[in-house]
Write a protein that holds these residues in place. Sequence first.
Motif, PDB file in Angstrom:
ATOM      1  N   CYS A   1      -5.876   4.965  26.094  1.00  0.00           N
ATOM      2  CA  CYS A   1      -7.160   5.270  26.730  1.00  0.00           C
ATOM      3  C   CYS A   1      -7.041   4.994  28.218  1.00  0.00           C
ATOM      4  O   CYS A   1      -6.530   3.943  28.625  1.00  0.00           O
ATOM      5  CB  CYS A   1      -8.260   4.395  26.114  1.00  0.00           C
ATOM      6  SG  CYS A   1      -9.922   4.757  26.714  1.00  0.00           S
ATOM      7  N   VAL A   2      -7.475   5.952  29.036  1.00  0.00           N
ATOM      8  CA  VAL A   2      -7.410   5.821  30.490  1.00  0.00           C
ATOM      9  C   VAL A   2      -8.743   6.245  31.098  1.00  0.00           C
ATOM     10  O   VAL A   2      -9.547   6.918  30.435  1.00  0.00           O
ATOM     11  CB  VAL A   2      -6.277   6.690  31.085  1.00  0.00           C
ATOM     12  CG1 VAL A   2      -4.920   6.251  30.552  1.00  0.00           C
ATOM     13  CG2 VAL A   2      -6.515   8.174  30.812  1.00  0.00           C
ATOM     14  N   PRO A   3      -9.016   5.864  32.346  1.00  0.00           N
ATOM     15  CA  PRO A   3     -10.217   6.385  33.014  1.00  0.00           C
ATOM     16  C   PRO A   3     -10.189   7.914  33.024  1.00  0.00           C
ATOM     17  O   PRO A   3      -9.119   8.518  33.199  1.00  0.00           O
ATOM     18  CB  PRO A   3     -10.103   5.811  34.432  1.00  0.00           C
ATOM     19  CG  PRO A   3      -9.244   4.597  34.294  1.00  0.00           C
ATOM     20  CD  PRO A   3      -8.271   4.925  33.202  1.00  0.00           C
TER      21      PRO A   3
ATOM     22  N   GLY B   1       2.607   4.011  26.271  1.00  0.00           N
ATOM     23  CA  GLY B   1       1.854   2.816  26.643  1.00  0.00           C
ATOM     24  C   GLY B   1       2.061   2.448  28.103  1.00  0.00           C
ATOM     25  O   GLY B   1       1.115   2.054  28.808  1.00  0.00           O
ATOM     26  N   ASP B   2       3.289   2.585  28.575  1.00  0.00           N
ATOM     27  CA  ASP B   2       3.572   2.315  29.990  1.00  0.00           C
ATOM     28  C   ASP B   2       2.835   3.302  30.895  1.00  0.00           C
ATOM     29  O   ASP B   2       2.343   2.928  31.971  1.00  0.00           O
ATOM     30  CB  ASP B   2       5.077   2.396  30.253  1.00  0.00           C
ATOM     31  CG  ASP B   2       5.840   1.207  29.658  1.00  0.00           C
ATOM     32  OD1 ASP B   2       5.209   0.168  29.385  1.00  0.00           O
ATOM     33  OD2 ASP B   2       7.067   1.337  29.458  1.00  0.00           O
ATOM     34  N   LEU B   3       2.765   4.560  30.468  1.00  0.00           N
ATOM     35  CA  LEU B   3       2.032   5.559  31.254  1.00  0.00           C
ATOM     36  C   LEU B   3       0.544   5.215  31.323  1.00  0.00           C
ATOM     37  O   LEU B   3      -0.094   5.366  32.380  1.00  0.00           O
ATOM     38  CB  LEU B   3       2.216   6.951  30.641  1.00  0.00           C
ATOM     39  CG  LEU B   3       3.524   7.674  30.956  1.00  0.00           C
ATOM     40  CD1 LEU B   3       3.627   8.967  30.157  1.00  0.00           C
ATOM     41  CD2 LEU B   3       3.628   7.974  32.449  1.00  0.00           C
ATOM     42  N   ALA B   4      -0.013   4.775  30.202  1.00  0.00           N
ATOM     43  CA  ALA B   4      -1.432   4.398  30.196  1.00  0.00           C
ATOM     44  C   ALA B   4      -1.686   3.285  31.209  1.00  0.00           C
ATOM     45  O   ALA B   4      -2.682   3.309  31.954  1.00  0.00           O
ATOM     46  CB  ALA B   4      -1.856   3.959  28.798  1.00  0.00           C
ATOM     47  N   ARG B   5      -0.780   2.312  31.254  1.00  0.00           N
ATOM     48  CA  ARG B   5      -0.935   1.216  32.212  1.00  0.00           C
ATOM     49  C   ARG B   5      -0.800   1.731  33.654  1.00  0.00           C
ATOM     50  O   ARG B   5      -1.519   1.293  34.557  1.00  0.00           O
ATOM     51  CB  ARG B   5       0.103   0.134  31.916  1.00  0.00           C
ATOM     52  CG  ARG B   5      -0.212  -1.211  32.552  1.00  0.00           C
ATOM     53  CD  ARG B   5       0.677  -2.330  32.041  1.00  0.00           C
ATOM     54  NE  ARG B   5       2.059  -2.177  32.479  1.00  0.00           N
ATOM     55  CZ  ARG B   5       3.043  -1.719  31.702  1.00  0.00           C
ATOM     56  NH1 ARG B   5       2.781  -1.356  30.450  1.00  0.00           N
ATOM     57  NH2 ARG B   5       4.269  -1.617  32.155  1.00  0.00           N
TER      58      ARG B   5
END
Length: 366
Positions: free
Chosen positions: A247-249, A307-311
């Motif tokens: 989940c991302v903005p 997961g790293d991309l989401a961060r």
Amino acid sequence: MQEGEALANRGRLDPKTVYTLNDALRDKGLWFPVDPGADASLCGMCATSASGTNAVRYGTMRENVLNLEVVLPDGTVVNTQGKGTRARKTSAGLNVTNLFVGSEGTLGVITGATLRIHGIPEASVAAVCTFPSLEQAVQSATMVMQCGVPIARMELLDPASIKACNVYNKLSLSEQHTLFFEFHGSEGGIVEQAETVGDITSEMGGSHFAFAKEMEKRNELWKARHSAYWAILATQPGLKAFITDVCVPISHLTDCILEVNKVIEGHGFMANIVGHVGDGNFHSVLLYDAQDLTEEDRLKKVTSEIGDLARKYEGTCTGEHGVGLGKKLLLKKEVGPETYALMQSIKNTIDPNCIMNPHKVFDPPV
């Protein structure tokens, strides 16, 4: 609203699952809107902070739990907000309720819950619209949110998912990025909402906007979204499905999805996107051969890179599926060593012998 909370809290209703709860509430004009897409246990939904397609309007379990009964590892029974309390808000002490919501069974066993019950909407309208690009679809979703339209559900399917749904359901939808909407409110209000969204999507390059009020026609419009998982699974018979979850903005959603697709395809999987676009949460259904031992390693690498991309895009490694066993390292990266140590200390204090879901979320003491 108050009647629904009282019924659930005083034991006159004793449902175990979300569907049986709504069956019991329906003739009272009430419902519980958190829908994870299955007849899940209510206490399990609390433990995992379950979510679903209605979260954009009604929130997740975190926003809909007022009080919990929990059995701690030593057998002590606690009521997180005090026995019998069902106030709609409180500023009394620490937020112990939400310490347990989403704890994934690592701190105690949730045995009862007082939930926030909602009134069944007077009317509902479903709508669908297609877009030539992902960016236009996400921009439309963003504009809908910024304009304050009280959207009940807003879902995204990419062309690969639509193609799978067309084959599976014998549909003839345009194989483009597609937004699915649902509006709740008064008879006049929902039509106005749908028309507003129709204007927004048109300005953003959307086409084939259609909406329906009748139940049968609403179900037809949403058929592709409801069957997306099974449709994608059917594209490669005999394979198993692994579902990603980040989940991302919303402002970063387009860029994140494009990079996620590159990662998925780079590891040899078919890229597809099913998204709760209203809150920036999206999934990919990855099909793999369970008999091929190398597939598990590839899935782990995909999960880690996504997961790293989401961060990277100011998001989280899990919007609604939880940490479990597979995302412990991602959790540590996301919250940082200090916050993770704080979480671990809470776990060690409440469950010093690590008997509650050992190895889940936290590493057991050495």
